[in-house]
Write an enzyme that holds these catalytic residues in place. Sequence first.
Site, PDB file in Angstrom:
ATOM      1  N   ILE A 117       0.816  -1.224   0.000  1.00 23.67           N
ATOM      2  CA  ILE A 117       0.000   0.000   0.000  1.00 23.67           C
ATOM      3  C   ILE A 117       0.847   1.270   0.000  1.00 23.67           C
ATOM      4  CG2 ILE A 117      -1.963  -1.133   1.110  1.00 23.67           C
ATOM      5  CD1 ILE A 117      -1.228   0.413   3.692  1.00 23.67           C
ATOM      6  N   ALA A 154      -1.453  -2.587   8.294  1.00 23.01           N
ATOM      7  CA  ALA A 154      -0.859  -1.640   9.244  1.00 23.01           C
ATOM      8  C   ALA A 154       0.512  -2.104   9.675  1.00 23.01           C
ATOM      9  CB  ALA A 154      -1.754  -1.477  10.475  1.00 23.01           C
ATOM     10  N   TYR A 155       1.319  -1.147  10.104  1.00 24.76           N
ATOM     11  CA  TYR A 155       2.577  -1.428  10.794  1.00 24.76           C
ATOM     12  C   TYR A 155       2.244  -1.424  12.277  1.00 24.76           C
ATOM     13  CZ  TYR A 155       7.493  -0.978  12.192  1.00 24.76           C
ATOM     14  OH  TYR A 155       8.737  -1.190  12.740  1.00 24.76           O
ATOM     15  N   THR A 174      -6.391   3.075  16.229  1.00 28.75           N
ATOM     16  CA  THR A 174      -5.937   2.530  17.501  1.00 28.75           C
ATOM     17  C   THR A 174      -6.162   3.469  18.684  1.00 28.75           C
ATOM     18  OG1 THR A 174      -3.938   1.784  18.678  1.00 28.75           O
ATOM     19  CG2 THR A 174      -3.628   3.441  16.998  1.00 28.75           C
ATOM     20  N   ASP A 175      -6.208   2.873  19.870  1.00 29.53           N
ATOM     21  CA  ASP A 175      -6.260   3.637  21.122  1.00 29.53           C
ATOM     22  C   ASP A 175      -4.970   4.419  21.364  1.00 29.53           C
ATOM     23  OD1 ASP A 175      -5.307   0.791  21.487  1.00 29.53           O
ATOM     24  OD2 ASP A 175      -4.658   1.630  23.410  1.00 29.53           O
ATOM     25  N   TYR A 183       4.330   4.829  16.883  1.00 28.35           N
ATOM     26  CA  TYR A 183       3.206   4.050  16.371  1.00 28.35           C
ATOM     27  C   TYR A 183       1.916   4.867  16.422  1.00 28.35           C
ATOM     28  CZ  TYR A 183      -0.628   0.680  16.351  1.00 28.35           C
ATOM     29  OH  TYR A 183      -1.816   0.027  16.081  1.00 28.35           O
ATOM     30  N   TRP A 206      -6.342  -3.608  22.029  1.00 24.60           N
ATOM     31  CA  TRP A 206      -6.087  -4.917  22.641  1.00 24.60           C
ATOM     32  C   TRP A 206      -6.664  -6.055  21.798  1.00 24.60           C
ATOM     33  CZ3 TRP A 206      -6.370  -4.924  28.712  1.00 24.60           C
ATOM     34  CH2 TRP A 206      -5.622  -3.855  29.221  1.00 24.60           C
TER      35      TRP A 206
END
Length: 293
Positions: free
Chosen positions: A38, A61-62, A102-103, A126, A151
């Site tokens: 991508i 995703a990384y 993500t959180d 990240y 999580w």
Amino acid sequence: MRALITGKDGQVGTHLVKLLSTQEDVILLALNSHELDITNESLVKKHIADFKPDIIFNAAAYTAVDKAESDIELAYQVNAKGPQYLAEAATHIGAAILHISTDYVFNGDKDGAYTECDLTEPQGVYGQSKLAGEAAVAKACDRHILLRTAWVFDENGNNFVKTMLRLGATRDALSIVGDQFGGPTYAGDIAIALIKIAKRITQGDVVEYGVYHYSGLPHVSWHEFAEVIFNMTVEQNIIAKKPSLTSITTDQYPTPAKRPHNSRLSTDKITDAFSVEASDWKAALNNIQSYTG
């Protein structure tokens, strides 16, 4: 529905493929990083122009949180530039993009669950790269859903549940962080939520695009999560005796990247908008044998 999935071999991508490949009204193109990088803008735009999806599920995703602290360029390429290229290509053909975040976009200092309106302040590369990806997708494509989760676990990926089962099979005692809190989230439930949203979009329903939170209940610490995992493992006769678990602080388990102390996400918005309930992570562990392979 013509659906394109990136990151098909990841935790969420695997479940998206499994669920969508059996549906007769879905024409599916699922690609892993070898089949579609991508970060290659021309390839992204060619694949999307050729296939002409109605929906793009970006599950690529990384996710190497600690490694990202030193692998900054690649983290941003995969988590920010790649989503941007997908979103730009989606706009060009009139598709919608459903992008997983993500959180880690939050600093983790809030009391109580984070809502979609809370200010973001990622503490590491990240989270910063994922937040940059959110911004890039939102700017490039009006028809976007940014789904923040936390999580994540399932039977196949590298995750906390699999790690606990591997360590518990050989150790009598484990020390687990007890001052970080969040909602464990089954990857299959994330896939179900995304598909439900996608179908609402392709059916022509009025959809409020933007940011949504999706994770599991009840909220627990990593130590409490481990207690449940091992209790279920003993109940289901996977192991004869669970290891002794000691709760430790984050400071006692230093890592290159800072983890949020609070990863609790409020799922009220997605429930109200799409009738999607929080992930029942305890139910997802009912067949814990499937996690031991």
